[in-house]
Design a protein around this motif. Structure first.
Motif, PDB file in Angstrom:
ATOM      1  N   GLU A  22       0.811  -1.213   0.000  1.00 41.70           N
ATOM      2  CA  GLU A  22       0.000   0.000   0.000  1.00 41.70           C
ATOM      3  C   GLU A  22       0.848   1.269   0.000  1.00 41.70           C
ATOM      4  O   GLU A  22       0.644   2.174   0.809  1.00 41.70           O
ATOM      5  CB  GLU A  22      -0.987   0.004   1.172  1.00 41.70           C
ATOM      6  CG  GLU A  22      -2.003  -1.111   1.065  1.00 41.70           C
ATOM      7  CD  GLU A  22      -3.134  -0.972   2.065  1.00 41.70           C
ATOM      8  OE1 GLU A  22      -3.438   0.163   2.484  1.00 41.70           O
ATOM      9  OE2 GLU A  22      -3.718  -2.004   2.410  1.00 41.70           O
ATOM     10  N   SER A  24       1.769   4.748  -0.581  1.00 39.24           N
ATOM     11  CA  SER A  24       0.894   5.892  -0.810  1.00 39.24           C
ATOM     12  C   SER A  24       1.603   7.196  -0.484  1.00 39.24           C
ATOM     13  O   SER A  24       2.560   7.229   0.284  1.00 39.24           O
ATOM     14  CB  SER A  24      -0.376   5.765   0.040  1.00 39.24           C
ATOM     15  OG  SER A  24      -0.052   5.752   1.408  1.00 39.24           O
ATOM     16  N   GLU A 102       0.797   3.623  -5.135  1.00 34.66           N
ATOM     17  CA  GLU A 102      -0.478   3.046  -5.538  1.00 34.66           C
ATOM     18  C   GLU A 102      -1.617   4.051  -5.453  1.00 34.66           C
ATOM     19  O   GLU A 102      -2.623   3.899  -6.151  1.00 34.66           O
ATOM     20  CB  GLU A 102      -0.804   1.841  -4.657  1.00 34.66           C
ATOM     21  CG  GLU A 102       0.213   0.721  -4.762  1.00 34.66           C
ATOM     22  CD  GLU A 102      -0.041  -0.388  -3.749  1.00 34.66           C
ATOM     23  OE1 GLU A 102      -1.209  -0.569  -3.324  1.00 34.66           O
ATOM     24  OE2 GLU A 102       0.920  -1.066  -3.370  1.00 34.66           O
TER      25      GLU A 102
END
Length: 123
Positions: A22, A24, A102
């Protein structure tokens, strides 16, 4: 799979023994104030993170804490209170990371001085 990283001065070194997920870019006000712009991180299980040296932890809010080097001030980690995952700042990782962002998070709080135009999902 493992990732290594360190702070700017080398007093804190770390290894993630496992995947980082994840990835980010966080645009919240706290991350922008702390870093001077956008903070990018990816999560791992806290048991997979092995740290040499002693980071200092700042209780950023009732929700989370941030880990940084007490010598050079380099920001390294973010962890929600009571969570078993920890976010590792991507800029502290040694290259190559093999990671790609992402998504963007907390974009409602982003600064007015830039535009997000990379086509990634925005939350």
């Amino acid at each position: 799979m493992s990732h290594q990283g360190r702070c700017n001065c080398g007093a804190i070194r770390f290894e993630v023994d496992g995947p980082l997920v994840e990835a980010s870019a966080c645009h919240c006000t706290q991350c922008r104030k702390q870093s001077g712009h956008v903070m990018a991180g990816a999560d791992c299980h806290e048991g997979a993170l092995h740290v040499q040296g002693t980071p200092r932890w700042y209780e950023a809010s009732p929700m989370a804490r941030r880990g940084f080097c007490p010598d050079c001030g380099c920001q390294l980690f973010w962890q929600a209170h009571g969570d078993s995952t920890i976010s590792v700042n991507l800029g502290a990782l040694d290259a190559p990371t093999g990671l790609r962002l992402e998504k963007h998070i907390y974009v409602a709080d982003k600064g007015d001085y830039y535009t997000i135009a990379d086509g990634l999902p925005q939350e």
